[in-house]
Design a protein around this motif. Structure first.
Motif, PDB file in Angstrom:
ATOM      1  N   VAL A   1       0.844  -1.204   0.000  1.00  0.00           N
ATOM      2  CA  VAL A   1       0.000   0.000   0.000  1.00  0.00           C
ATOM      3  C   VAL A   1       0.877   1.251   0.000  1.00  0.00           C
ATOM      4  O   VAL A   1       0.580   2.229  -0.696  1.00  0.00           O
ATOM      5  N   ASP A   2       1.952   1.223   0.767  1.00  0.00           N
ATOM      6  CA  ASP A   2       2.856   2.370   0.800  1.00  0.00           C
ATOM      7  C   ASP A   2       3.411   2.663  -0.592  1.00  0.00           C
ATOM      8  O   ASP A   2       3.503   3.834  -1.001  1.00  0.00           O
ATOM      9  N   LYS A   3       3.761   1.631  -1.320  1.00  0.00           N
ATOM     10  CA  LYS A   3       4.297   1.805  -2.677  1.00  0.00           C
ATOM     11  C   LYS A   3       3.251   2.415  -3.605  1.00  0.00           C
ATOM     12  O   LYS A   3       3.557   3.288  -4.432  1.00  0.00           O
ATOM     13  N   ILE A   4       2.007   1.984  -3.462  1.00  0.00           N
ATOM     14  CA  ILE A   4       0.920   2.521  -4.295  1.00  0.00           C
ATOM     15  C   ILE A   4       0.652   3.983  -3.951  1.00  0.00           C
ATOM     16  O   ILE A   4       0.539   4.840  -4.830  1.00  0.00           O
ATOM     17  N   VAL A   5       0.567   4.277  -2.652  1.00  0.00           N
ATOM     18  CA  VAL A   5       0.248   5.627  -2.195  1.00  0.00           C
ATOM     19  C   VAL A   5       1.360   6.606  -2.578  1.00  0.00           C
ATOM     20  O   VAL A   5       1.097   7.760  -2.930  1.00  0.00           O
ATOM     21  N   ARG A   6       2.593   6.149  -2.536  1.00  0.00           N
ATOM     22  CA  ARG A   6       3.737   7.020  -2.812  1.00  0.00           C
ATOM     23  C   ARG A   6       3.738   7.541  -4.250  1.00  0.00           C
ATOM     24  O   ARG A   6       4.337   8.578  -4.542  1.00  0.00           O
ATOM     25  N   LYS A   7       3.047   6.839  -5.159  1.00  0.00           N
ATOM     26  CA  LYS A   7       2.936   7.328  -6.535  1.00  0.00           C
ATOM     27  C   LYS A   7       2.079   8.600  -6.597  1.00  0.00           C
ATOM     28  O   LYS A   7       2.261   9.444  -7.458  1.00  0.00           O
ATOM     29  N   VAL A   8       1.140   8.703  -5.660  1.00  0.00           N
ATOM     30  CA  VAL A   8       0.256   9.865  -5.607  1.00  0.00           C
ATOM     31  C   VAL A   8       0.843  10.954  -4.717  1.00  0.00           C
ATOM     32  O   VAL A   8       0.741  12.152  -5.010  1.00  0.00           O
ATOM     33  N   SER A   9       1.448  10.518  -3.620  1.00  0.00           N
ATOM     34  CA  SER A   9       2.001  11.462  -2.648  1.00  0.00           C
ATOM     35  C   SER A   9       3.417  11.031  -2.273  1.00  0.00           C
ATOM     36  O   SER A   9       3.623  10.323  -1.279  1.00  0.00           O
ATOM     37  N   PRO A  10       4.416  11.428  -3.062  1.00  0.00           N
ATOM     38  CA  PRO A  10       5.788  10.926  -2.887  1.00  0.00           C
ATOM     39  C   PRO A  10       6.406  11.221  -1.522  1.00  0.00           C
ATOM     40  O   PRO A  10       7.249  10.452  -1.052  1.00  0.00           O
ATOM     41  N   ASP A  11       6.019  12.322  -0.874  1.00  0.00           N
ATOM     42  CA  ASP A  11       6.657  12.705   0.385  1.00  0.00           C
ATOM     43  C   ASP A  11       5.892  12.248   1.620  1.00  0.00           C
ATOM     44  O   ASP A  11       6.165  12.686   2.737  1.00  0.00           O
ATOM     45  N   ILE A  12       4.939  11.330   1.422  1.00  0.00           N
ATOM     46  CA  ILE A  12       4.121  10.865   2.549  1.00  0.00           C
ATOM     47  C   ILE A  12       4.949   9.988   3.491  1.00  0.00           C
ATOM     48  O   ILE A  12       5.815   9.221   3.044  1.00  0.00           O
ATOM     49  N   PRO A  13       4.746  10.088   4.811  1.00  0.00           N
ATOM     50  CA  PRO A  13       5.405   9.150   5.737  1.00  0.00           C
ATOM     51  C   PRO A  13       4.940   7.722   5.457  1.00  0.00           C
ATOM     52  O   PRO A  13       3.909   7.496   4.825  1.00  0.00           O
TER      53      PRO A  13
END
Length: 519
Positions: free
Chosen positions: A220-232
């Protein structure tokens, strides 16, 4: 005196001010929405402004509730991506497979929701807009909640779910899996487990936790990081959960130890019954010896049963002309003529019917909300569990002497007739259910009031992390002391090996050729 009054009013206003709350329900299940809707509307009634980002929406919500629909989730999970959607097949899967499948639901659901117009609408809110609190159904995973927390400056976060499995909270609450005491929510076994059941339950519980930590979070972190690269890291955001509102109650399920931030609000969806529609009211009140409700809930449809099963059920119902059956059946097509004592309706006001004094028996899929409503209203049940926690729910009811269990996969009219006759004639079932209902109702406040109080506690104390356990910051092996147990076992083996080696050495010295000496 006037200054004191002004000060008092200031304090009161400070405690009761309306908050802007973001409520996320990304779980593709109508039953989850029924539960969440009760809390959404309850918060609105207290004056809070609620923005609900949800896969389901209410047509006429309160004026201070705004729905943003997350479209395409049902289609993505049950149609396009080919995930298992035959609930009867899911019911035949072992717990390892079901837990892995639910994990996959979170991942696929994340891919879908991040592309939804609903989420984009939320993210386009003005930059200066702030939410005071975010509440999310964590069974959907941390995808939407992580994005929302990051986008709106990480306001306090509350996890909530219509489910009751404590092991689903382990990474957020630090809950310990008592594998010898309580069956995993996907394990079809009674509470009093033998060694094999306890062994398997140990594996199921840890499999569930490890899947979440080492499989779901990274994906999920990998998927989310495509939308929000600087997310914790999404797992860290999940661990920032202040409290967890769990649809549990120790009176009507297996009791287990919980962490202080897990708040039991089981049965929150149960409200005061409303008057029945005219057609149902007439039928129920005119039933000679009472009415019997048959419903398989919101996920499993009765018209999915197939002609053979439907015929078996109708044949059983026809043998009880003294009772009026009400069957929630979602289509008009029936393989045979419907008996005169059977009333078919595509939707039934379930809680309102169960609350009617002439409703004597509930034939159900044993879903959590349905089981809670049956217990609350004191109606014995015949359970046709299909999948997930439904097996555990009916197993508990059997142990409490308030229900019987049958197989929906291989339903036989003779078995259903026998079960109906037993529950309608043996008063012990109704007496036991009445006792359980009394215990369930005997609370100092309603589950909804309790949920709202704790939500407002978080609003009053937005920086407090005092209820969070240190266990959420520990690695899995450290939390369960495997880093201590394994060295101890190795040390024990080492200690035992020394006398064995000494003995072997002595024996070999006395008899170097391995032959027995003759006298």
């Amino acid at each position: 005196m006037s200054r004191c009054i002004i000060l008092l009013l200031t304090v009161i206003c400070g405690f009761t001010r309306a908050a802007n709350i973001l409520y996320i329900d990304g779980v593709a299940s109508p039953s989850h929405f029924i539960w969440h809707k009760a809390l959404i509307n309850g918060l609105a009634a207290k004056g809070h402004n609620v923005t609900a980002l949800s896969v389901d929406i209410e047509e006429s919500p309160p004026s201070n509730v705004s729905y943003i629909k997350v479209e395409g989730v049902y289609e993505s999970l049950f149609e396009e991506d080919g995930l298992e959607s035959d609930f009867f097949e899911i019911g035949q899967m072992n717990a390892f497979s079901v837990l892995a499948m639910f994990n996959e639901y979170m991942i696929v659901g994340c891919q879908t929701t991040l592309k939804s117009k609903g989420l984009q609408q939320l993210l386009e809110y003005p930059k200066e807009f702030k939410f005071d609190l975010i509440i999310s159904d964590y069974l959907n995973g941390p995808c939407l909640s992580a994005v929302a927390q990051h986008r709106f400056g990480r306001p306090p976060f509350i996890a909530a779910t219509a489910f009751h499995g404590l092991t689903t909270t382990t990474t957020m609450s630090g809950a310990y899996s008592y594998s010898g005491s309580v069956p995993n929510h996907e394990f079809n076994t009674p509470q009093n487990m033998g060694y094999y059941q306890r062994f398997m339950n140990f594996l199921y519980n840890h499999w569930e936790e490890l899947l979440r930590v080492y499989d779901m979070y990274p994906k999920v972190d990998k998927i989310v990081r495509k939308v929000s690269p600087d997310i914790p890291f999404v797992g860290d955001l999940d661990k920032d959960t202040r409290i967890i509102l769990l649809n549990s109650n120790p009176v009507i399920q297996y009791s287990e130890a919980t962490m202080p931030n897990v708040i039991s609000v089981g049965g929150m969806q149960i409200v005061e019954p409303k008057d029945l529609p005219d057609d149902l009211k007439k039928i129920v009140e005119n039933a000679k010896k009472g009415a019997i409700l048959f419903s398989l809930g919101t996920n499993v449809r009765s018209d999915m049963l197939g002609d053979e099963r439907i015929i078996e059920i109708l044949n059983a119902m026809s043998q009880f002309p003294e009772y009026q059956f009400l069957w929630k059946f979602e289509s008009d097509a029936m393989p045979i003529e419907v008996p005169k004592n059977v009333y078919i309706r595509k939707w039934m006001p379930q809680n309102d019917l169960l609350a009617h004094p002439n409703l004597k028996l509930f034939i159900t899929h044993s879903g959590l909300l349905s089981t809670q409503e049956a217990v609350y209203n004191g109606v014995p049940i015949i359970g046709f569990p299909v999948f997930a926690d439904q097996h555990q729910n009916i197993n508990y009811c059997i142990e409490q002497g308030v229900g019987k269990r049958l197989s929906i996969k291989d339903v036989k009219s003779s078995e259903l007739v026998k079960a109906i006759r037993e529950l309608m004639t043996d008063e012990s079932y109704r007496e036991n259910m009445s006792r359980l209902s009394k215990l369930f109702r005997d609370e100092k406040e309603s589950p909804l009031e309790r949920a709202i109080w704790w939500i407002e506690w978080v609003l009053r104390n937005p920086t407090a992390h005092i209820l969070q356990s240190n266990a959420i910051r520990l690695d899995w092996a450290v939390k369960y002391s495997f880093d201590v147990i394994i060295p101890l076992l190795l040390a024990g083996l080492l200690v035992l090996s020394i006398p064995i080696k000494v003995l072997k050495y002595v024996l070999c010295r006395k008899n170097p050729h391995g032959k027995t000496k003759r006298e």
